[in-house]
Design an enzyme around this catalytic site. Structure first.
Site, PDB file in Angstrom:
ATOM      1  N   TYR A 105       0.836  -1.205   0.000  1.00  0.00           N
ATOM      2  CA  TYR A 105       0.000   0.000   0.000  1.00  0.00           C
ATOM      3  C   TYR A 105       0.873   1.258   0.000  1.00  0.00           C
ATOM      4  CZ  TYR A 105      -3.934   2.995   1.505  1.00  0.00           C
ATOM      5  OH  TYR A 105      -4.905   3.967   1.591  1.00  0.00           O
ATOM      6  N   LYS A 156       0.921   4.116  -2.898  1.00  0.00           N
ATOM      7  CA  LYS A 156       0.552   5.502  -2.614  1.00  0.00           C
ATOM      8  C   LYS A 156       1.715   6.460  -2.868  1.00  0.00           C
ATOM      9  CE  LYS A 156      -3.772   4.965  -1.531  1.00  0.00           C
ATOM     10  NZ  LYS A 156      -4.798   5.389  -2.513  1.00  0.00           N
TER      11      LYS A 156
END
Length: 253
Positions: free
Chosen positions: A154, A158
């Site tokens: 993640y 991002k």
């Protein structure tokens, strides 16, 4: 007249949480909105709320990691509403785990939805924006881009979105297209509830611990993010591009 009067927007991952709040915020300011989500029933509920505001929306099932689905759904929005002015890349999932436990599928799923999805939707959106020499792309990053235990996949996705945002801003700026990102901190959503479950505490315990350390002394809401996105998608932000706005209730580095 709202800031988005006459504009057409697409918001991905918009059946609930931040995406739903963004879609409704844009609609409340006058935009017609394509509401994309694999949960098409949830997307239809959001469209019903948009219509109750006096605007219009179109609910479409779209896997943003599939180029053919992205192309088809973007075309349906343009065919229905006549143009495209705003793309908000919000679709995302979590597959959290410590590095030694993280599977290749955990990695691929998160990277495909967040990073490849943002790429595909931005690439498709600019096809309509470049000829009209105007448009706004807002990508949803996260404070996890700065690193967060158990989120190698993640955090990488991002952080990648922030790099993509800066690069697209450089490439698309000459065509009148602004590209920016919003990076939420702790926001009360189903995703953060899943985080609490992952680490084995209640959502209430998780929020209580966060509030203690947060200068604003509360957790964020999807509406907090929606208002930031709406600003960047509006002409009020006409001279802002390639930036990541952290919406976290605290200073970030």
């Amino acid at each position: 007249m709202g800031r988005m009067e006459g504009k057409v927007a697409i918001v991905t991952g918009a059946a609930r949480g931040i995406g739903a709040a963004v879609a409704k915020q844009l609609a409340s300011e006058g935009a017609r909105v394509g509401v994309f989500d694999l949960n098409v029933e949830g997307a239809k509920e959001v469209v019903a709320e948009i219509q109750s505001m006096g605007s219009d929306g179109l609910a479409l099932s779209c896997d943003v990691s599939k180029a053919d689905q992205v192309e088809t759904c973007f075309r349906q929005v343009v065919d229905s509403f006549g143009r495209l002015d705003i793309v908000v890349n919000n679709a995302g999932v979590i597959r959290d785990n410590l590095l030694y436990k993280m599977t290749e599928d955990d990695w691929d799923t998160v990277i495909d939805i967040h990073l490849k999805g943002t790429f595909l939707c931005s690439r498709e959106g600019q096809k309509y924006m470049v000829p009209q020499r105007s448009g706004k792309i807002v990508n949803v990053s996260s404070t996890s881009a700065l690193g967060n235990r158990g989120q190698t996949n993640y955090s990488a996705a991002k952080a990648g979105i922030q790099g993509m945002t800066r690069t697209m801003a450089i490439e698309l700026g000459p065509f009148g297209i602004n590209v920016n990102a919003v990076a939420p901190g702790f926001i009360a959503t189903e995703m953060t509830r899943a985080t609490a479950a992952r680490i084995g505490i209640s959502f209430e315990q998780l929020t209580e611990e966060f509030v203690k350390s947060n200068p604003i002394r509360r957790v964020g809401t999807p509406e907090d993010i929606a208002k930031a996105v709406a600003f960047l998608a509006s002409d009020d932000a006409a001279y802002i591009t390639g930036q990541t706005l952290y919406v976290a209730g605290r200073p970030t580095v």
